[in-house]
Motif scaffolding. Structure first.
Motif, PDB file in Angstrom:
ATOM      1  N   LEU A  30      -1.795   2.976  -0.677  1.00 22.14           N
ATOM      2  CA  LEU A  30      -2.494   1.759  -0.263  1.00 22.14           C
ATOM      3  C   LEU A  30      -3.312   1.186  -1.416  1.00 22.14           C
ATOM      4  O   LEU A  30      -3.332  -0.028  -1.638  1.00 22.14           O
ATOM      5  N   SER A  31      -3.994   2.060  -2.137  1.00 19.08           N
ATOM      6  CA  SER A  31      -4.806   1.610  -3.258  1.00 19.08           C
ATOM      7  C   SER A  31      -3.942   0.946  -4.327  1.00 19.08           C
ATOM      8  O   SER A  31      -4.299  -0.111  -4.872  1.00 19.08           O
ATOM      9  N   ILE A  32      -2.786   1.552  -4.611  1.00 22.50           N
ATOM     10  CA  ILE A  32      -1.891   1.014  -5.643  1.00 22.50           C
ATOM     11  C   ILE A  32      -1.325  -0.339  -5.223  1.00 22.50           C
ATOM     12  O   ILE A  32      -1.357  -1.317  -5.984  1.00 22.50           O
ATOM     13  N   VAL A  33      -0.819  -0.414  -3.987  1.00 24.70           N
ATOM     14  CA  VAL A  33      -0.155  -1.649  -3.538  1.00 24.70           C
ATOM     15  C   VAL A  33      -1.161  -2.784  -3.375  1.00 24.70           C
ATOM     16  O   VAL A  33      -0.848  -3.940  -3.673  1.00 24.70           O
ATOM     17  N   LEU A  34      -2.367  -2.495  -2.908  1.00 23.96           N
ATOM     18  CA  LEU A  34      -3.382  -3.541  -2.805  1.00 23.96           C
ATOM     19  C   LEU A  34      -3.660  -4.173  -4.170  1.00 23.96           C
ATOM     20  O   LEU A  34      -3.772  -5.403  -4.294  1.00 23.96           O
ATOM     21  N   LYS A  35      -3.766  -3.351  -5.200  1.00 19.89           N
ATOM     22  CA  LYS A  35      -3.996  -3.871  -6.546  1.00 19.89           C
ATOM     23  C   LYS A  35      -2.812  -4.712  -7.023  1.00 19.89           C
ATOM     24  O   LYS A  35      -2.997  -5.786  -7.614  1.00 19.89           O
TER      25      LYS A  35
END
Length: 367
Positions: A123-128
């Motif tokens: 989630l952290s990667i895709v949000l960025k």
């Protein structure tokens, strides 16, 4: 050794505590209780789901979904590192399920077949990546309309309401609940006494095409809508060039904001109106009220399609801003390529062809 020796009793107590801690029930979700990614409900939906079900659960059609996957990972395909449990499509699917629901990480893990730590990392990667790659994409970015586009917006709104001249959009504020901060100063800044909660204030302006072309995001909850928009008044006056935005009574409409924001009159203002002009001005104000309903439709499209905004957002300002911004970008992307937007439907020229049919235009009966 004497069993009543204090040192012996202390060692015995420590041994019992250690044994208890090693045997107690774990409260975290472990791999043994989760399906493999290839057996997960998401994998079944992606491989076998029909078009209607896929659109219902992701908010996107399959072609648009694959286009989004390509955009999100357009500059990240050569990544080398640890094995990825989820492929690129599944990672974007996880992101869409996250913003389109209020589910916690554990429930998302059951749907996608990953552990909580992996889920949070994806989630952290895709949000960025979503914020980085979509903020410059033509279909998704938040862009103030050009002069030609403003003229087009004005014509679309005038076709719907001939008495409304010069209006090119609709603005409204949105307060979102957030987690409390342990810092007293920050908590005081974001606490809203009227709502009795810790919130962030946001202001969004929608065009008649349903997309957001102006956004003030992540402002302190103690700030009123009028305080938030005051920082953009100079920009609006320079770029609207005599055109206006329809708003509610929470926005300033006098002083620097005169003829920038238009909306209903307050009771005190109505009493001060000249008797010669009162009937005409109230008629124009009713037109503004009718048009401002479009801002409510826009807020409904945001909160209805992306319930993550209704959940309590993170206290971390940077991560919170990333979540809100990603939702706005996906909203624009979806409106442009999928449709299913009430504002765009009502102000579509083709819709006006049916308005003359008696009893068809039910929206005008109420707004």
């Amino acid at each position: 050794m004497d069993h009543e020796d204090p040192l012996f009793l202390m060692w015995l107590l420590l041994a019992l505590l250690s044994a208890y801690n090693s045997c107690r029930s774990r409260t975290m979700l472990t791999r043994s209780g989760i399906l493999l990614p290839v057996q997960s409900p998401w994998h079944h939906l992606y491989a076998n789901g029909d078009a209607t079900t896929f659109l219902k659960l992701t908010g996107l059609t399959r072609p648009v979904f694959h286009q989004l996957v390509g955009l999100v990972f357009s500059q990240n395909r050569a990544r080398i590192g640890r094995h990825q449990d989820l492929n690129e499509a599944a990672q974007v699917g996880l992101f869409l399920f996250y913003i389109s629901s209020r589910m916690g990480v554990n429930h998302l893990c059951l749907l996608f077949g990953v552990t909580p730590s992996s889920c949070s990392r994806y989630l952290s990667i895709v949000l960025k990546l979503v914020v980085r790659n979509l903020r410059h994409h033509q279909a998704a970015k938040i862009q103030f309309p050009s002069e030609q586009k403003l003229e087009e917006f004005e014509q679309l709104i005038t076709a719907r309401e001939p008495l409304a001249s010069g209006i090119v959009g609709f603005a409204d504020g949105l307060a979102l609940p957030i987690e409390c901060s342990h810092e007293e100063r920050v908590q005081s800044t974001f606490y809203n006494g009227y709502k009795g909660d810790t919130v962030v204030n946001n202001v969004f302006a929608f065009g008649p095409d349903g997309k957001i072309f102006l956004a003030a995001i992540n402002y302190p909850g103690a700030w009123h809508d009028s305080a938030v928009v005051s920082e953009m008044l100079v920009f609006l006056k320079e770029n609207l060039r005599g055109r206006k935005l329809a708003v509610d009574q929470g926005f300033p409409r006098s002083g620097e904001a005169f003829d920038v924001f238009v909306g209903p009159y307050s009771e005190k203002t109505v009493e001060k109106l000249s008797p010669l002009l009162r009937e005409y001005l109230l008629m124009i104000a009713s037109v503004y009220i009718s048009l401002r309903q479009a801002a409510e439709w826009g807020m409904r499209s945001l909160q209805g399609s992306f319930p993550r905004l209704k959940a309590r957002l993170l206290a971390d300002a940077k991560k919170r801003r990333r979540i809100i911004l990603s939702i706005v970008l996906v909203h624009n992307f979806r409106t442009e390529l999928v449709g299913l937007n009430q504002i765009a439907t009502v102000f579509d020229p083709e819709y006006q062809q049916f308005v003359s049919i008696e009893g068809y235009d039910r929206i005008r009966r109420y707004f």
